[in-house]
Design an enzyme around this catalytic site. Structure first.
Site, short mmCIF file in Angstrom:
data_model
loop_
_atom_site.label_atom_id
_atom_site.label_comp_id
_atom_site.label_asym_id
_atom_site.label_seq_id
_atom_site.Cartn_x
_atom_site.Cartn_y
_atom_site.Cartn_z
N ASP A 73 76.12 17.22 51.45
CA ASP A 73 76.29 17.08 52.89
C ASP A 73 77.64 16.47 53.24
OD1 ASP A 73 73.84 18.17 53.53
OD2 ASP A 73 72.78 16.26 53.49
N TYR A 190 72.30 8.29 58.71
CA TYR A 190 72.43 6.84 58.86
C TYR A 190 71.49 6.31 59.95
CZ TYR A 190 75.15 2.46 58.66
OH TYR A 190 75.57 1.16 58.50
N SER A 191 71.38 7.05 61.03
CA SER A 191 70.52 6.66 62.14
C SER A 191 69.07 6.48 61.70
CB SER A 191 70.60 7.72 63.26
OG SER A 191 69.65 7.48 64.26
N LEU A 192 68.59 7.37 60.86
CA LEU A 192 67.21 7.29 60.36
C LEU A 192 67.01 6.01 59.55
CD1 LEU A 192 64.46 8.76 60.02
CD2 LEU A 192 65.39 9.78 57.94
#
Length: 292
Positions: A73, A190-192
């Site tokens: 990714d 990152y948000s997760l």
């Protein structure tokens, strides 16, 4: 050869021999099928390819109909920020870890890619964020992000005091380690990890996720993607930064604001014909399987 794609770009930053093997296999296979192939310069150098058409990411974006990114990714994010500026479709062969954005299995890439080249694929438009660090009457520093824009301290971790304005209306103030502003694409990144919600890719929404806020009432906020976010700072420190996809950092100096909005262009991401977003979530995040 079909008429869906005529010129194919091969993209990636090879870090281990297996990725290089995939690059070489892909190049020779596409040439054998009669496609015009343009190879990113670093890859051609690593493979020691002779008499091959090479180009930068920007040149591939201008010349090719399809870019195949080999890697994880991180490779996809780095390439996609540039390729999104052009009318080119992008697909990935996973040579990384999770592979949320790189769908093709390296062991079955030829068959899956053959179907894609015949026009059998699923197409999505993924929007980007644009981040500006600016001061009145001064030149702006600008970057873009596929996944997220993150406000954080520079070299030393410390609490940050800042205000958040949405469409130039005060929304909230916060004391925290930072703030993650995420696209739907970045909602599984990152948000997760910071407790943010998962957004399906087609949602026109942006999430604001606090990082270790100094209050129990601070919660993630989801807003319309057409909104503009402004961050203002109450301190006199000059060691703050904005990071885009954890790959590009923009320093924030005293007196500067940060402006974040939806980018004017988008990424044309394509998937194999059997792609399912929820199956990807189940596989990558280890969700439980169907009961019946």
């Amino acid at each position: 050869m079909n008429n869906h794609f005529k010129c194919i770009g091969i993209v990636g930053h090879p870090r281990h021999p297996t990725a290089l093997t995939t690059h070489e296999m892909l190049y020779r296979w596409l040439c054998a099928k009669g496609y015009e192939v343009i190879v990113e310069q670093q890859i051609a150098h690593e493979l020691q390819l002779k008499n091959v058409k090479t180009g930068t990411l920007a040149e591939i974006g201008q010349l090719a109909d399809l870019a195949v990114v080999v890697g994880g990714d991180g490779n996809m994010l780095g390439a996609a920020r540039t390729l999104a500026r052009y009318d080119i479709k992008v697909i990935g062969i996973n040579r990384g870890n999770l592979g949320f954005l790189t769908d093709l299995d390296p062991d079955n890439a030829q068959q899956q890619l053959a179907d894609v080249l015949e026009g059998h694929y699923i197409s999505e438009k993924r929007f980007l964020l644009e981040a500006q660090v600016c001061q009145q009457d001064c030149q702006k520093r600008i970057s873009t992000a596929i996944n997220e824009v993150v406000l954080h301290p520079g070299k030393v971790a410390h609490m940050i005091e800042f205000e958040v304005y949405i469409d130039e209306i005060f929304a909230f103030s916060q004391r925290s380690d930072g703030l993650i502003i995420s696209t739907p694409t970045g909602s599984t990144a990152y948000s997760l990890s910071a407790g943010g919600p998962i957004l399906t890719p087609s949602l026109d929404a942006i999430t604001l996720v606090p990082m270790f806020p100094h209050t129990l009432s601070a919660r993630p906020l989801v807003i319309n993607s057409s909104s503009t976010i402004r961050l203002r700072f109450s301190h006199r420190r000059n060691d703050l930064e904005i990071s885009c996809d954890s790959q590009i950092a923009l320093p924030i100096q005293e007196g500067e604001d940060v402006l974040i909005r939806r980018c004017d262009y988008h990424l044309n991401l394509i998937h194999p014909k059997d792609y399912s977003y929820f199956n990807t979530l189940s596989t990558k995040l280890g969700w439980s399987k169907k009961l019946f």
